[in-house]
Write an enzyme that holds these catalytic residues in place. Structure first.
Site, PDB file in Angstrom:
ATOM      1  N   HIS A 156      -9.620   2.090   0.607  1.00 13.17           N
ATOM      2  CA  HIS A 156      -9.560   0.923   1.484  1.00 13.17           C
ATOM      3  C   HIS A 156     -10.654   0.964   2.558  1.00 13.17           C
ATOM      4  O   HIS A 156     -10.403   0.608   3.719  1.00 13.17           O
ATOM      5  CB  HIS A 156      -8.183   0.841   2.142  1.00 13.17           C
ATOM      6  CG  HIS A 156      -7.745  -0.539   2.503  1.00 13.17           C
ATOM      7  ND1 HIS A 156      -8.449  -1.335   3.383  1.00 13.17           N
ATOM      8  CD2 HIS A 156      -6.666  -1.265   2.123  1.00 13.17           C
ATOM      9  CE1 HIS A 156      -7.824  -2.483   3.531  1.00 13.17           C
ATOM     10  NE2 HIS A 156      -6.733  -2.482   2.780  1.00 13.17           N
ATOM     11  N   HIS A 160       0.799  -1.234   0.000  1.00 15.39           N
ATOM     12  CA  HIS A 160       0.000   0.000   0.000  1.00 15.39           C
ATOM     13  C   HIS A 160       0.833   1.286   0.000  1.00 15.39           C
ATOM     14  O   HIS A 160       0.504   2.253   0.687  1.00 15.39           O
ATOM     15  CB  HIS A 160      -0.954   0.014   1.186  1.00 15.39           C
ATOM     16  CG  HIS A 160      -2.033  -1.022   1.111  1.00 15.39           C
ATOM     17  ND1 HIS A 160      -2.479  -1.553  -0.082  1.00 15.39           N
ATOM     18  CD2 HIS A 160      -2.769  -1.626   2.093  1.00 15.39           C
ATOM     19  CE1 HIS A 160      -3.447  -2.431   0.159  1.00 15.39           C
ATOM     20  NE2 HIS A 160      -3.637  -2.501   1.464  1.00 15.39           N
ATOM     21  N   GLU A 209     -11.598  -3.541  -2.677  1.00 11.61           N
ATOM     22  CA  GLU A 209     -10.630  -2.559  -3.170  1.00 11.61           C
ATOM     23  C   GLU A 209     -10.438  -2.756  -4.676  1.00 11.61           C
ATOM     24  O   GLU A 209      -9.735  -3.673  -5.106  1.00 11.61           O
ATOM     25  CB  GLU A 209      -9.300  -2.733  -2.445  1.00 11.61           C
ATOM     26  CG  GLU A 209      -9.396  -2.743  -0.935  1.00 11.61           C
ATOM     27  CD  GLU A 209      -8.219  -3.453  -0.296  1.00 11.61           C
ATOM     28  OE1 GLU A 209      -7.067  -3.021  -0.544  1.00 11.61           O
ATOM     29  OE2 GLU A 209      -8.437  -4.442   0.414  1.00 11.61           O
TER      30      GLU A 209
END
Length: 381
Positions: free
Chosen positions: A210, A136, A346
């Site tokens: 997210h 991420h 996501e």
């Protein structure tokens, strides 16, 4: 004469009442936006919290810290509004560390194997922050920066336009990346997220949001919610959740969510090797797609409340995650966030794509512009 006069009075009163009711209906359909201070970051920057409200009373709260969606209020079949995303009521818990609740994720959503990739003959090393891999965007991704915000408003649409410039070399990524993210709330109870980005040198980009959804209104875990994902295969992963390079057919496996399926039914099949690896669902589904554009890719339904969410996207994949790593240590909104208390959808390109040439490319070059759109639409079913 007196009775005629009284009748005329009644008619006038009814007309005025009707006009007032009409005006009230018009007011109800006007979307609103407001702003308040949310708290100071360690760098001394003020985080702000924006409240978007549509004509139906649906509310979305977004902070410019990390572009985080902190709250989504939607009604159940009885018309009772409740929050359907995990998060916190103040900035401090977000600063203390959290598993990307509601955050904008970048430059690269999901994992990159060992934090390394090669592009145009150059090797790049990213921070290692998830086992042996990079996850991420690294140690300080887009979820931990202050975004510049411009309000967008009309009678039927309210939204935010967020801007951030990621400098060349930030978190190990090449190129100065200029990013624009648009959050839009419409009167059909849809929250749409549009992403754009440009770069001054070749880089890799994979942006997503997210949010952890819980359509019970944060009353219980998500095991009883029904999920469908319109995909015939998933990206198979190894023990560190890095793609093996193979696509696995969902037919006959717990990953066959082509029809609405209770989350518990799939996760309980813990003899499946992929379920064991993820500790539940933490995989990228390969969306069935015949052409580019925005299509429906997934749905979530809470049978008890009747809340229903449809997910539309331009992306080739969606990471479905069932909060396998929440352990009850985090609390927010008066609730303890335990295992399986939320689910994420996501929308994105596939994990580790920079190292998997057979996957859809995540490379962005200076002559190109990155585009991605996702919409979460809420209703009752």
């Amino acid at each position: 004469m007196k009775s005629s006069y009284q009748l005329l009075q009644v008619i006038l009163i009814l007309l005025l009442f009707g006009c007032n009711q009409s005006k009230n209906r018009e007011v109800k359909m006007i979307s609103t936006i407001s702003k308040e201070e949310f708290g100071l970051t360690p760098e001394g920057k003020m985080a702000e919290l924006y409240t978007l409200t549509n004509g139906n009373g649906m509310v979305v709260n977004i902070t410019n810290y990390g572009g985080i969606v902190t709250k989504i209020l939607v009604p159940d079949r009885e018309g009772t509004f409740a929050d359907v995303v995990l998060g916190f009521d103040s900035l401090a818990p977000y600063l203390a560390g959290h598993p990307f609740f509601g955050a904008l994720v970048g430059r690269y959503g999901n994992r990159i194997a060992k934090g390394r990739f090669e592009l145009d003959g150059n090797d790049y090393q990213l921070p290692i922050n998830n086992g042996p891999n990079s996850l991420h965007g690294g140690l300080k991704g887009f979820d931990k920066v202050i975004w510049e915000v411009q309000e967008v408003k009309s009678d039927s649409v309210v939204g935010l336009e967020l801007h951030y410039t990621s400098q060349d070399g930030e978190e190990g990524f090449p190129g100065t990346l200029k990013v624009t993210v648009n959050y839009t709330l419409t009167n059909d109870n849809a929250l749409t997220i549009g992403y754009k980005a440009t770069t001054d040198k070749p880089t890799v980009v994979n942006l997503t949001n997210h949010s952890y959804f819980n359509l019970t209104g944060l009353k219980e875990d998500i095991m009883g919610q029904e999920v469908s994902i319109l995909a015939d295969s998933i990206v198979s992963v190894d023990e560190t959740l890095i793609p093996t390079g193979e696509l696995m057919a969902v037919e006959g496996t717990p990953f066959d969510l082509r029809k609405p399926t209770m989350v518990k039914k799939g996760i309980d099949q813990d003899s499946d090797p992929q379920i064991k690896i993820g500790g539940g669902y933490d995989h990228c589904w390969v969306i069935n797609r015949q052409a580019p554009g925005m299509i429906k890719i997934a749905t979530v339904r809470d049978p008890a409340s009747g809340r229903f969410m449809e997910v539309f996207s331009t992306e080739p994949g969606v990471q479905f995650y069932t909060a396998n790593f929440l352990d009850g240590r985090l609390k927010g909104k008066g609730v303890t966030y335990g295992k399986r208390f939320g689910l994420c959808l996501e929308t994105q390109h596939f994990p580790d794509s920079p190292n998997q040439p057979q996957f859809p490319s995540t490379v962005l070059r200076p002559e190109q512009e990155y585009h991605s759109s996702t919409s979460y639409r809420f209703s009752i079913q």
